[in-house]
Design a protein around this motif. Structure first.
Motif, PDB file in Angstrom:
ATOM      1  N   VAL A   1      69.475  22.034  49.725  1.00  0.00           N
ATOM      2  CA  VAL A   1      69.880  22.453  51.071  1.00  0.00           C
ATOM      3  C   VAL A   1      71.376  22.759  51.138  1.00  0.00           C
ATOM      4  O   VAL A   1      71.800  23.787  51.674  1.00  0.00           O
ATOM      5  CB  VAL A   1      69.527  21.370  52.116  1.00  0.00           C
ATOM      6  N   TYR A   2      72.195  21.867  50.573  1.00  0.00           N
ATOM      7  CA  TYR A   2      73.655  21.993  50.689  1.00  0.00           C
ATOM      8  C   TYR A   2      74.256  22.909  49.624  1.00  0.00           C
ATOM      9  O   TYR A   2      75.373  23.387  49.775  1.00  0.00           O
ATOM     10  CB  TYR A   2      74.308  20.618  50.555  1.00  0.00           C
ATOM     11  N   GLY A   3      73.526  23.116  48.534  1.00  0.00           N
ATOM     12  CA  GLY A   3      74.148  23.775  47.401  1.00  0.00           C
ATOM     13  C   GLY A   3      74.922  22.751  46.582  1.00  0.00           C
ATOM     14  O   GLY A   3      74.884  21.545  46.860  1.00  0.00           O
ATOM     15  N   ASP A   4      75.645  23.221  45.580  1.00  0.00           N
ATOM     16  CA  ASP A   4      76.278  22.309  44.627  1.00  0.00           C
ATOM     17  C   ASP A   4      77.657  21.840  45.097  1.00  0.00           C
ATOM     18  O   ASP A   4      78.688  22.183  44.525  1.00  0.00           O
ATOM     19  CB  ASP A   4      76.389  22.983  43.258  1.00  0.00           C
ATOM     20  N   ARG A   5      77.669  21.039  46.139  1.00  0.00           N
ATOM     21  CA  ARG A   5      78.922  20.529  46.692  1.00  0.00           C
ATOM     22  C   ARG A   5      79.477  19.377  45.837  1.00  0.00           C
ATOM     23  O   ARG A   5      78.799  18.839  44.969  1.00  0.00           O
ATOM     24  CB  ARG A   5      78.709  20.013  48.106  1.00  0.00           C
ATOM     25  N   GLN A   6      80.696  18.992  46.170  1.00  0.00           N
ATOM     26  CA  GLN A   6      81.282  17.807  45.549  1.00  0.00           C
ATOM     27  C   GLN A   6      80.671  16.551  46.177  1.00  0.00           C
ATOM     28  O   GLN A   6      80.478  16.470  47.387  1.00  0.00           O
ATOM     29  CB  GLN A   6      82.802  17.800  45.728  1.00  0.00           C
ATOM     30  N   VAL A   7      80.376  15.588  45.319  1.00  0.00           N
ATOM     31  CA  VAL A   7      79.736  14.362  45.779  1.00  0.00           C
ATOM     32  C   VAL A   7      80.296  13.181  45.000  1.00  0.00           C
ATOM     33  O   VAL A   7      80.796  13.342  43.874  1.00  0.00           O
ATOM     34  CB  VAL A   7      78.186  14.469  45.591  1.00  0.00           C
TER      35      VAL A   7
END
Length: 290
Positions: free
Chosen positions: A186-192
């Motif tokens: 859903v968010y795509g490859d964000r920083q986590v």
């Protein structure tokens, strides 16, 4: 409308919301210990867990069980106890009460009766992890535990997809990988950042893109208490492509043309698709403060 004077004499007792350590017992505050020693009763989410804490600090105060399965039945008795002039400390298994336990319902019942509710500052896993995560700490949103079913999780993420705030979640170590996969879709490859065993001997921060963290977890299964902190939509910091001096110039120009500061900040943020809070911080020089 109701005004609470927390420490003005009252015919009722006081409901204290007392934080407890999230792992390291040395995080217990002196004030929390004092309150636990002097109240008439401790309402504990799990009397066994709280019993270990009380034994460690040699606190003899009597406990009563107060959790999500008996809260509806116990609240009237606890309120009557407070109305008799005696005080109660409510504690959860770890961290601040009322966030992931039925404490909020007790707080509402006490407020309705005019009983003072006093919260004590102390350990909170979400904020503790956030400030060391490396992700933007302000603004942020704390959500607690996520829905368990994949379809419900994805629906939840769809609703939060466009939020610019850093988001904080609690999750079981057995579900983190699946949750991150749902988040990725859903968010795509964000920083986590996945944080585990906070304040304990094996405390660990796993920082990277969602795919990088998923790959790491594949080879290094998670154990212990976990949090997931993920960047908001604008945390790629496209808004930082403009220098602070440019932002100040644009805001000041609009102010000189008759707009109020907050109107100018809102207009610049909207026109250039910037994070409004960042523009506000830049204008007021808050980014320079520590």
């Amino acid at each position: 409308m109701q005004i609470q004077k927390s420490f003005k004499p009252s015919p009722y007792g006081t409901l204290y919301l007392v934080p407890t350590p999230i792992g390291n017992l040395e995080d217990m505050t002196f004030r929390s210990l004092s309150i636990l020693k002097t109240v008439d009763l401790i309402a504990a989410e799990d009397t066994r867990n709280t019993g270990i804490l009380l034994k460690h600090f040699e606190i003899p105060t009597r406990q009563t069980s107060f959790h999500e399965h008996n809260a509806f039945r116990k609240i009237p008795d606890l309120i009557a106890f407070l109305e008799s002039g005696k005080s109660i400390a409510q504690v959860s298994d770890a961290g601040l009460p009322s966030i992931s336990d039925p404490g909020h319902d007790l707080v509402l019942a006490a407020i309705e009766k005019g009983i003072n509710v006093v919260s004590l500052p102390g350990a909170s896993a979400g904020i503790t992890a956030l400030i060391a995560s490396g992700l933007v700490p302000q603004p942020h949103i704390f959500y607690g535990f996520l829905p368990r079913k994949a379809s419900q999780q994805k629906a939840f993420f769809e609703q939060k997809h466009s939020y610019p705030e850093t988001q904080i979640f609690y999750e079981s170590p057995y579900r983190v990988k699946e949750t991150l996969s749902n988040m990725l879709s859903v968010y795509g490859d964000r920083q986590v950042v996945v944080v585990r065993e906070l304040t304990k001997l094996y405390e660990e921060y796993q920082r990277g893109s969602i795919t990088e963290v998923i790959d790491f977890i594949e080879d290094n299964p998670l154990k212990g208490e976990c949090l997931i902190i993920v960047s908001g939509l604008e945390d790629d910091r496209k808004d930082l492509e403009l220098e602070n001096t440019d932002v100040l110039t644009m805001v000041n120009e609009l102010i000189s043309n008759g707009l109020k500061p907050n109107q100018a900040i809102k207009k610049v943020a909207k026109e250039y698709q910037l994070n409004r809070q960042e523009v506000y911080n830049t204008y007021h020089h808050l980014n320079d403060q520590h």
